[in-house]
Design a protein around this motif. Structure first.
Motif, PDB file in Angstrom:
ATOM      1  N   HIS A  30       0.826  -1.211   0.000  1.00  0.00           N
ATOM      2  CA  HIS A  30       0.000   0.000   0.000  1.00  0.00           C
ATOM      3  C   HIS A  30       0.862   1.262   0.000  1.00  0.00           C
ATOM      4  O   HIS A  30       0.459   2.288  -0.539  1.00  0.00           O
ATOM      5  CB  HIS A  30      -0.997   0.006   1.173  1.00  0.00           C
ATOM      6  CG  HIS A  30      -0.409   0.301   2.506  1.00  0.00           C
ATOM      7  ND1 HIS A  30       0.227  -0.647   3.272  1.00  0.00           N
ATOM      8  CD2 HIS A  30      -0.352   1.446   3.211  1.00  0.00           C
ATOM      9  CE1 HIS A  30       0.646  -0.088   4.387  1.00  0.00           C
ATOM     10  NE2 HIS A  30       0.309   1.188   4.382  1.00  0.00           N
ATOM     11  N   GLU A  31       2.073   1.185   0.568  1.00  0.00           N
ATOM     12  CA  GLU A  31       2.982   2.335   0.531  1.00  0.00           C
ATOM     13  C   GLU A  31       3.485   2.570  -0.891  1.00  0.00           C
ATOM     14  O   GLU A  31       3.625   3.716  -1.330  1.00  0.00           O
ATOM     15  CB  GLU A  31       4.157   2.118   1.482  1.00  0.00           C
ATOM     16  CG  GLU A  31       3.753   2.092   2.937  1.00  0.00           C
ATOM     17  CD  GLU A  31       4.879   1.675   3.867  1.00  0.00           C
ATOM     18  OE1 GLU A  31       4.860   2.141   5.014  1.00  0.00           O
ATOM     19  OE2 GLU A  31       5.754   0.880   3.467  1.00  0.00           O
TER      20      GLU A  31
ATOM     21  N   GLN B 152       0.619   4.171  -2.718  1.00  0.00           N
ATOM     22  CA  GLN B 152       0.500   5.583  -2.350  1.00  0.00           C
ATOM     23  C   GLN B 152       1.554   6.423  -3.077  1.00  0.00           C
ATOM     24  O   GLN B 152       1.264   7.509  -3.581  1.00  0.00           O
ATOM     25  CB  GLN B 152       0.651   5.762  -0.842  1.00  0.00           C
ATOM     26  CG  GLN B 152      -0.511   5.230  -0.048  1.00  0.00           C
ATOM     27  CD  GLN B 152      -0.239   5.195   1.447  1.00  0.00           C
ATOM     28  OE1 GLN B 152       0.873   5.443   1.908  1.00  0.00           O
ATOM     29  NE2 GLN B 152      -1.273   4.880   2.217  1.00  0.00           N
TER      30      GLN B 152
ATOM     31  N   GLN C 163      -7.687   8.694  -4.862  1.00  0.00           N
ATOM     32  CA  GLN C 163      -8.368   7.422  -4.698  1.00  0.00           C
ATOM     33  C   GLN C 163      -9.523   7.274  -5.682  1.00  0.00           C
ATOM     34  O   GLN C 163      -9.734   6.191  -6.237  1.00  0.00           O
ATOM     35  CB  GLN C 163      -8.877   7.269  -3.267  1.00  0.00           C
ATOM     36  CG  GLN C 163      -7.773   7.064  -2.256  1.00  0.00           C
ATOM     37  CD  GLN C 163      -8.314   6.801  -0.867  1.00  0.00           C
ATOM     38  OE1 GLN C 163      -9.461   6.427  -0.695  1.00  0.00           O
ATOM     39  NE2 GLN C 163      -7.460   6.995   0.142  1.00  0.00           N
TER      40      GLN C 163
ATOM     41  N   SER D  17     -10.341   2.734  -0.708  1.00  0.00           N
ATOM     42  CA  SER D  17      -9.869   3.385   0.508  1.00  0.00           C
ATOM     43  C   SER D  17      -9.137   2.396   1.410  1.00  0.00           C
ATOM     44  O   SER D  17      -8.050   2.697   1.928  1.00  0.00           O
ATOM     45  CB  SER D  17     -11.039   4.011   1.260  1.00  0.00           C
ATOM     46  OG  SER D  17     -10.603   4.575   2.484  1.00  0.00           O
ATOM     47  N   GLU D  18      -9.717   1.216   1.588  1.00  0.00           N
ATOM     48  CA  GLU D  18      -9.079   0.201   2.436  1.00  0.00           C
ATOM     49  C   GLU D  18      -7.753  -0.271   1.851  1.00  0.00           C
ATOM     50  O   GLU D  18      -6.778  -0.464   2.582  1.00  0.00           O
ATOM     51  CB  GLU D  18     -10.027  -0.978   2.640  1.00  0.00           C
ATOM     52  CG  GLU D  18     -11.208  -0.652   3.526  1.00  0.00           C
ATOM     53  CD  GLU D  18     -12.178  -1.810   3.672  1.00  0.00           C
ATOM     54  OE1 GLU D  18     -12.066  -2.804   2.928  1.00  0.00           O
ATOM     55  OE2 GLU D  18     -13.051  -1.713   4.557  1.00  0.00           O
TER      56      GLU D  18
ATOM     57  N   VAL E 235      -5.715   1.416  -0.295  1.00  0.00           N
ATOM     58  CA  VAL E 235      -4.741   2.512  -0.260  1.00  0.00           C
ATOM     59  C   VAL E 235      -4.222   2.743   1.158  1.00  0.00           C
ATOM     60  O   VAL E 235      -3.049   3.065   1.351  1.00  0.00           O
ATOM     61  CB  VAL E 235      -5.360   3.810  -0.842  1.00  0.00           C
ATOM     62  CG1 VAL E 235      -4.458   5.009  -0.595  1.00  0.00           C
ATOM     63  CG2 VAL E 235      -5.618   3.641  -2.335  1.00  0.00           C
ATOM     64  N   ASN E 236      -5.061   2.544   2.140  1.00  0.00           N
ATOM     65  CA  ASN E 236      -4.663   2.781   3.526  1.00  0.00           C
ATOM     66  C   ASN E 236      -4.122   1.542   4.242  1.00  0.00           C
ATOM     67  O   ASN E 236      -3.855   1.578   5.441  1.00  0.00           O
ATOM     68  CB  ASN E 236      -5.834   3.381   4.304  1.00  0.00           C
ATOM     69  CG  ASN E 236      -6.138   4.781   3.822  1.00  0.00           C
ATOM     70  OD1 ASN E 236      -5.281   5.655   3.844  1.00  0.00           O
ATOM     71  ND2 ASN E 236      -7.354   5.000   3.345  1.00  0.00           N
ATOM     72  N   GLY E 237      -3.962   0.452   3.502  1.00  0.00           N
ATOM     73  CA  GLY E 237      -3.352  -0.748   4.065  1.00  0.00           C
ATOM     74  C   GLY E 237      -4.261  -1.563   4.973  1.00  0.00           C
ATOM     75  O   GLY E 237      -3.792  -2.444   5.680  1.00  0.00           O
ATOM     76  N   LYS E 238      -5.550  -1.294   4.936  1.00  0.00           N
ATOM     77  CA  LYS E 238      -6.492  -2.045   5.769  1.00  0.00           C
ATOM     78  C   LYS E 238      -6.986  -3.300   5.063  1.00  0.00           C
ATOM     79  O   LYS E 238      -7.598  -4.157   5.685  1.00  0.00           O
ATOM     80  CB  LYS E 238      -7.674  -1.161   6.158  1.00  0.00           C
ATOM     81  CG  LYS E 238      -7.256  -0.002   7.046  1.00  0.00           C
ATOM     82  CD  LYS E 238      -8.416   0.880   7.397  1.00  0.00           C
ATOM     83  CE  LYS E 238      -7.919   2.028   8.280  1.00  0.00           C
ATOM     84  NZ  LYS E 238      -8.978   2.974   8.590  1.00  0.00           N
TER      85      LYS E 238
END
Length: 83
Positions: free
Chosen positions: A26-27, A30, A40, A54-55, A57-60
């Motif tokens: 995800h980094e 980004q 996004q 969103s999940e 991109v944010n690593g969730k």
């Protein structure tokens, strides 16, 4: 003789240098988005819904193989960067 000395010094120098930690998928995403001035919303419907993007991109949420392939095509990189 000098060539061997130079090669030896370069090898010794390289071994002493700190190796950077590998970046999380995800980094990498980004970073690529930033480099390509993407938001996004630009990935919605390409790799999933607004919430999924969103999940990811944010690593969730981890990046699936199909998403990795799509992202690789978008950014012209290897899918392995995202897995």
């Amino acid at each position: 003789m000098i060539l061997k000395l130079i090669a030896s010094l370069i090898k010794e120098y390289d071994q002493k240098q700190e190796q950077p930690e590998p970046a999380a998928p995800h980094e990498i995403l980004q970073h690529l988005m930033e480099e390509h001035n993407m938001k996004q919303v630009d990935l919605v419907d390409k790799i999933g819904s607004k919430g999924v993007v969103s999940e990811v991109v944010n690593g969730k949420r981890s990046i699936s193989k199909s998403q990795a392939k799509t992202l690789a095509e978008i950014f012209h990189v290897s899918p392995a960067l995202f897995i």
